[in-house]
Design a protein around this motif. Structure first.
Motif, PDB file in Angstrom:
ATOM      1  N   GLU A 298      99.232  86.569 -33.217  1.00 11.74           N
ATOM      2  CA  GLU A 298     100.449  86.551 -34.298  1.00 11.74           C
ATOM      3  C   GLU A 298      99.929  87.123 -35.589  1.00 11.74           C
ATOM      4  O   GLU A 298      98.783  87.017 -35.869  1.00 11.74           O
ATOM      5  CB  GLU A 298     100.983  85.104 -34.459  1.00 11.74           C
ATOM      6  CG  GLU A 298     101.428  84.260 -33.148  1.00 11.74           C
ATOM      7  CD  GLU A 298     102.781  85.084 -32.595  1.00 11.74           C
ATOM      8  OE1 GLU A 298     103.390  85.894 -33.446  1.00 11.74           O
ATOM      9  OE2 GLU A 298     102.834  85.112 -31.446  1.00 11.74           O
ATOM     10  N   GLN A 299     100.800  87.703 -36.393  1.00 13.04           N
ATOM     11  CA  GLN A 299     100.266  88.217 -37.470  1.00 13.04           C
ATOM     12  C   GLN A 299     100.110  87.017 -38.333  1.00 13.04           C
ATOM     13  O   GLN A 299     100.665  86.027 -38.530  1.00 13.04           O
ATOM     14  CB  GLN A 299     101.692  88.880 -38.168  1.00 13.04           C
ATOM     15  CG  GLN A 299     101.344  89.633 -39.527  1.00 13.04           C
ATOM     16  CD  GLN A 299     102.521  90.376 -40.065  1.00 13.04           C
ATOM     17  OE1 GLN A 299     103.732  90.397 -39.529  1.00 13.04           O
ATOM     18  NE2 GLN A 299     102.444  90.834 -41.212  1.00 13.04           N
TER      19      GLN A 299
ATOM     20  N   LEU B  54      98.715  96.357 -20.179  1.00 15.51           N
ATOM     21  CA  LEU B  54      99.273  97.009 -20.969  1.00 15.51           C
ATOM     22  C   LEU B  54      98.674  96.404 -22.263  1.00 15.51           C
ATOM     23  O   LEU B  54      98.676  94.849 -22.230  1.00 15.51           O
ATOM     24  CB  LEU B  54     100.765  96.955 -21.030  1.00 15.51           C
ATOM     25  CG  LEU B  54     101.426  97.654 -19.935  1.00 15.51           C
ATOM     26  CD1 LEU B  54     103.032  97.379 -19.941  1.00 15.51           C
ATOM     27  CD2 LEU B  54     101.211  99.051 -19.922  1.00 15.51           C
ATOM     28  N   ILE B  55      98.445  97.092 -23.280  1.00 13.25           N
ATOM     29  CA  ILE B  55      98.205  96.781 -24.731  1.00 13.25           C
ATOM     30  C   ILE B  55      99.248  97.020 -25.487  1.00 13.25           C
ATOM     31  O   ILE B  55      99.468  98.127 -25.734  1.00 13.25           O
ATOM     32  CB  ILE B  55      96.844  96.910 -25.046  1.00 13.25           C
ATOM     33  CG1 ILE B  55      95.368  96.581 -23.998  1.00 13.25           C
ATOM     34  CG2 ILE B  55      96.489  96.665 -26.655  1.00 13.25           C
ATOM     35  CD1 ILE B  55      94.386  97.190 -24.413  1.00 13.25           C
ATOM     36  N   HIS B  56      99.897  96.101 -26.409  1.00 16.62           N
ATOM     37  CA  HIS B  56     100.666  96.439 -27.675  1.00 16.62           C
ATOM     38  C   HIS B  56     100.353  96.193 -28.730  1.00 16.62           C
ATOM     39  O   HIS B  56      99.592  94.920 -28.947  1.00 16.62           O
ATOM     40  CB  HIS B  56     102.025  95.529 -27.376  1.00 16.62           C
ATOM     41  CG  HIS B  56     102.989  96.170 -26.215  1.00 16.62           C
ATOM     42  ND1 HIS B  56     102.738  95.783 -24.914  1.00 16.62           N
ATOM     43  CD2 HIS B  56     103.990  97.147 -26.180  1.00 16.62           C
ATOM     44  CE1 HIS B  56     103.805  96.468 -24.252  1.00 16.62           C
ATOM     45  NE2 HIS B  56     104.457  97.021 -25.069  1.00 16.62           N
ATOM     46  N   LEU B  57     100.179  97.108 -29.622  1.00 19.88           N
ATOM     47  CA  LEU B  57      99.455  96.959 -30.917  1.00 19.88           C
ATOM     48  C   LEU B  57     100.305  97.264 -32.108  1.00 19.88           C
ATOM     49  O   LEU B  57     101.055  98.376 -32.138  1.00 19.88           O
ATOM     50  CB  LEU B  57      98.214  97.769 -31.019  1.00 19.88           C
ATOM     51  CG  LEU B  57      97.064  97.661 -32.040  1.00 19.88           C
ATOM     52  CD1 LEU B  57      96.538  96.475 -32.205  1.00 19.88           C
ATOM     53  CD2 LEU B  57      96.273  98.871 -32.244  1.00 19.88           C
ATOM     54  N   PHE B  58     100.847  96.349 -33.105  1.00 21.49           N
ATOM     55  CA  PHE B  58     101.706  96.688 -33.831  1.00 21.49           C
ATOM     56  C   PHE B  58     102.988  96.724 -33.349  1.00 21.49           C
ATOM     57  O   PHE B  58     103.853  97.967 -33.565  1.00 21.49           O
ATOM     58  CB  PHE B  58     101.318  97.511 -34.870  1.00 21.49           C
ATOM     59  CG  PHE B  58     100.080  97.573 -35.596  1.00 21.49           C
ATOM     60  CD1 PHE B  58      99.581  96.334 -36.121  1.00 21.49           C
ATOM     61  CD2 PHE B  58      99.000  98.379 -35.391  1.00 21.49           C
ATOM     62  CE1 PHE B  58      98.348  96.225 -36.880  1.00 21.49           C
ATOM     63  CE2 PHE B  58      97.718  98.439 -36.039  1.00 21.49           C
ATOM     64  CZ  PHE B  58      97.533  97.349 -36.633  1.00 21.49           C
TER      65      PHE B  58
ATOM     66  N   ARG C  94      94.580 100.930 -39.682  1.00 20.51           N
ATOM     67  CA  ARG C  94      95.136  99.721 -39.940  1.00 20.51           C
ATOM     68  C   ARG C  94      94.326  98.543 -39.729  1.00 20.51           C
ATOM     69  O   ARG C  94      94.603  97.310 -39.624  1.00 20.51           O
ATOM     70  CB  ARG C  94      96.777  99.481 -39.469  1.00 20.51           C
ATOM     71  CG  ARG C  94      97.518 100.486 -40.118  1.00 20.51           C
ATOM     72  CD  ARG C  94      99.109 100.331 -39.381  1.00 20.51           C
ATOM     73  NE  ARG C  94      99.676  99.174 -39.417  1.00 20.51           N
ATOM     74  CZ  ARG C  94     100.898  98.670 -38.985  1.00 20.51           C
ATOM     75  NH1 ARG C  94     101.449  99.462 -38.177  1.00 20.51           N
ATOM     76  NH2 ARG C  94     101.332  97.684 -39.229  1.00 20.51           N
ATOM     77  N   ILE C  95      93.366  98.918 -38.941  1.00 25.96           N
ATOM     78  CA  ILE C  95      92.415  97.964 -38.379  1.00 25.96           C
ATOM     79  C   ILE C  95      90.846  98.414 -39.066  1.00 25.96           C
ATOM     80  O   ILE C  95      90.365  99.154 -39.179  1.00 25.96           O
ATOM     81  CB  ILE C  95      92.175  98.355 -36.910  1.00 25.96           C
ATOM     82  CG1 ILE C  95      93.427  98.195 -36.199  1.00 25.96           C
ATOM     83  CG2 ILE C  95      91.268  97.261 -36.356  1.00 25.96           C
ATOM     84  CD1 ILE C  95      93.366  98.930 -34.701  1.00 25.96           C
ATOM     85  N   GLY C  96      90.222  96.992 -39.739  1.00 24.06           N
ATOM     86  CA  GLY C  96      89.040  96.891 -40.140  1.00 24.06           C
ATOM     87  C   GLY C  96      88.246  96.406 -39.076  1.00 24.06           C
ATOM     88  O   GLY C  96      88.458  95.784 -38.312  1.00 24.06           O
TER      89      GLY C  96
ATOM     90  N   ARG D 225      92.147  95.948 -47.306  1.00 16.15           N
ATOM     91  CA  ARG D 225      92.820  94.872 -46.510  1.00 16.15           C
ATOM     92  C   ARG D 225      93.858  95.299 -45.396  1.00 16.15           C
ATOM     93  O   ARG D 225      94.985  95.390 -45.373  1.00 16.15           O
ATOM     94  CB  ARG D 225      93.791  94.517 -47.668  1.00 16.15           C
ATOM     95  CG  ARG D 225      93.373  94.035 -49.032  1.00 16.15           C
ATOM     96  CD  ARG D 225      94.426  93.362 -50.036  1.00 16.15           C
ATOM     97  NE  ARG D 225      93.971  92.880 -51.108  1.00 16.15           N
ATOM     98  CZ  ARG D 225      94.360  92.270 -52.109  1.00 16.15           C
ATOM     99  NH1 ARG D 225      95.671  92.086 -52.124  1.00 16.15           N
ATOM    100  NH2 ARG D 225      93.830  91.900 -53.127  1.00 16.15           N
ATOM    101  N   PRO D 226      92.989  95.451 -44.461  1.00 14.80           N
ATOM    102  CA  PRO D 226      93.616  95.998 -43.025  1.00 14.80           C
ATOM    103  C   PRO D 226      94.605  95.026 -42.514  1.00 14.80           C
ATOM    104  O   PRO D 226      94.487  93.755 -42.921  1.00 14.80           O
ATOM    105  CB  PRO D 226      92.364  95.965 -42.195  1.00 14.80           C
ATOM    106  CG  PRO D 226      91.334  95.250 -42.690  1.00 14.80           C
ATOM    107  CD  PRO D 226      91.445  95.187 -44.175  1.00 14.80           C
ATOM    108  N   ASP D 227      95.409  95.513 -41.626  1.00 15.18           N
ATOM    109  CA  ASP D 227      96.496  94.437 -41.096  1.00 15.18           C
ATOM    110  C   ASP D 227      95.711  93.622 -39.945  1.00 15.18           C
ATOM    111  O   ASP D 227      95.842  92.620 -39.812  1.00 15.18           O
ATOM    112  CB  ASP D 227      97.673  95.371 -40.149  1.00 15.18           C
ATOM    113  CG  ASP D 227      98.488  95.873 -41.212  1.00 15.18           C
ATOM    114  OD1 ASP D 227      98.983  95.320 -42.078  1.00 15.18           O
ATOM    115  OD2 ASP D 227      98.475  97.294 -41.253  1.00 15.18           O
ATOM    116  N   ILE D 228      94.815  94.260 -39.398  1.00 13.79           N
ATOM    117  CA  ILE D 228      93.704  93.266 -38.507  1.00 13.79           C
ATOM    118  C   ILE D 228      92.424  93.710 -38.645  1.00 13.79           C
ATOM    119  O   ILE D 228      92.018  94.735 -39.059  1.00 13.79           O
ATOM    120  CB  ILE D 228      94.083  93.729 -36.907  1.00 13.79           C
ATOM    121  CG1 ILE D 228      95.436  93.526 -36.464  1.00 13.79           C
ATOM    122  CG2 ILE D 228      93.141  93.223 -36.086  1.00 13.79           C
ATOM    123  CD1 ILE D 228      95.690  93.962 -34.971  1.00 13.79           C
TER     124      ILE D 228
END
Length: 238
Positions: A40-41, A72-76, A94-96, A169-172
């Motif tokens: 989860e976010q 399957l992989i779902h990202l964002f 968006r990924i660090g 400050r990445p999203d992930i």
């Protein structure tokens, strides 16, 4: 106007979802088998497992450095297999990522290594100079910001790689053994940095063998064993 009782509640999609994902290298047996889970976010998880359990492979799938052999992989909210090649660099920004092997640029100073993601994003030096300097000070590299990576010790390189991964400050944030080359005090300081980043909304996944770090953080654990994944609540043992 009264609310329609049949209206569906808006539910935020998970930032990451694996559906029955497996992965193998060439003709070798599957490294990862039938993984189904969601992040989860704003969540914070550790990823544990013995050496060779597939932790690094799982992280590679997340930051688009590898493809699954099944599932399957779902990202964002996007099916990763359907992302056009021209759009993948934007998604990756968006990924660090904190790599075990650091992947620093030896021809650039420590300061410029950390600033690189911000430069790529189009920010001007005047807008990020203080942010980068403060972050280097936080990871104990204030006096080394003008040093070149080949002159840094292993623990200094590790801290520099962490600073670069979190500066925008990445999203992930995914980190592969981020405290493997630092002492106990610095590992706790790095943990506090990850916790603060998580409080700002970043989803954090840390692969580690450091059970003391896991215990101190008190966060849920994804545990890999035999290529399969189980979720453990804080304090539980595999």
């Amino acid at each position: 106007m009264s609310r329609n009782p049949l209206a569906a509640e808006a539910v935020a999609a998970p930032v990451l979802r694996f559906d029955d994902v497996s992965m193998r290298y060439g003709r070798a047996p599957e490294t990862l088998r039938d993984l189904t889970f969601e992040l989860e976010q704003g969540s914070f998880h550790f990823l544990t497992g013995a050496s060779g359990a597939g932790k690094s492979s799982l992280l590679k799938l997340i930051y688009l450095a590898a493809k699954p052999s099944k599932g399957l992989i779902h990202l964002f909210g996007q099916d990763v297999s359907a992302i056009p090649p021209k759009d993948k660099p934007h998604v990756r920004r968006r990924i660090g990522v904190v790599f075990q092997e650091f992947r620093l640029l030896d021809h650039m100073t420590a300061f410029d290594n950390v600033a690189l993601p911000l430069r790529i994003a189009g920010r001007k030096p005047d807008s990020y100079r203080q942010d980068v300097a403060e972050l280097l000070a936080w990871v104990g590299l204030k006096s080394r910001m003008h040093a070149m990576p080949p002159t840094l010790a292993g623990g200094e390189k590790q801290r520099l790689a962490i600073a670069r991964a979190v500066v925008n400050r990445p999203d992930i944030l995914v980190a592969d053994e981020p405290t493997g080359n630092v002492d106990h005090e610095m590992s706790l300081r790095i943990l506090r940095l990850f916790v603060e980043l998580n409080r700002l909304g970043t989803t954090v996944l840390i692969a580690t063998h450091d059970q003391d770090l896991v215990a101190r953080a008190g966060q849920p654990v994804l545990h890999l064993d035999g290529g399969r994944l189980t979720t453990l609540q804080p304090g539980a043992r595999p």
